[in-house]
Design an enzyme around this catalytic site. Structure first.
Site, PDB file in Angstrom:
ATOM      1  CD  GLU A   1      -1.299  -2.316   2.173  1.00  0.00           C
ATOM      2  OE1 GLU A   1      -2.106  -3.035   2.771  1.00  0.00           O
ATOM      3  OE2 GLU A   1      -0.055  -2.499   2.226  1.00  0.00           O
TER       4      GLU A   1
ATOM      5  CB  CYS B   1      -0.512  -2.955   8.992  1.00  0.00           C
ATOM      6  SG  CYS B   1       0.537  -1.681   8.232  1.00  0.00           S
TER       7      CYS B   1
END
Length: 164
Positions: free
Chosen positions: A80, A106
């Site tokens: 990401e 996360c």
């Protein structure tokens, strides 16, 4: 002549791009890819988990356990993060964008996603759902109005088969 009916959905297509990106990862345990898509279904950026630019993959350990400085965790950028940082356009293009990822993000990636303006996360797997990191991610996404949903496929994974 009628158009074919067995074409893949946008969600499957973009998750396939994320899965293909994951195949670039040198991580022997977990390969994760990401694909950021604009509100009108244009691919804006891709990324995969790996070391930062300028750092040689062979110079650091890829271990999951042991002394912190001998594991991958301090040295690997998540898919990401890389997809967000790889983007070369204008930040406003991320407004109302979607990100497709293998694993639920996360908490650190959730912050980046929120800050970038992405408004939807589509993921395949949430195997760390009970960890504090993912619980925190969901809390932040809920608070910031970022939607998230698991992509349901005919099979549990999208397989990329490459032929020579």
């Amino acid at each position: 002549m009628e158009q074919r009916k067995d074409y893949i959905s946008w969600d499957t297509y973009f998750m396939g791009i994320a899965k293909l990106s994951a195949m670039r990862s040198k991580d022997p345990n977990t390969q994760v890819g990401a694909c950021i898509v604009s509100h009108d279904n244009r691919i804006l950026s891709t990324g995969y988990n790996g070391t930062p630019n300028g750092i040689h993959d062979d110079d650091f350990k890829w271990s999951r356990e042991g002394n912190s400085l001998e594991t991958k965790y301090f040295f690997v950028c998540h898919a990401e993060m890389n997809a967000i940082l790889n983007f070369r356009g204008y930040k406003r293009e991320f407004e109302n964008a979607k990100i497709y990822v293998d694993l639920f993000p996360c908490n650190e990636c959730a912050k980046l996603i929120i800050q970038s303006g992405i408004k939807e996360v589509i993921y395949l797997c949430d195997k760390y759902a009970n960890t504090e990191s993912v619980i925190a991610s969901k809390m932040m996404f809920d608070n910031a109005g970022v939607k998230y949903r698991r992509l349901k496929c005919d099979t549990e994974e999208i397989k990329i088969l490459l032929k020579n």
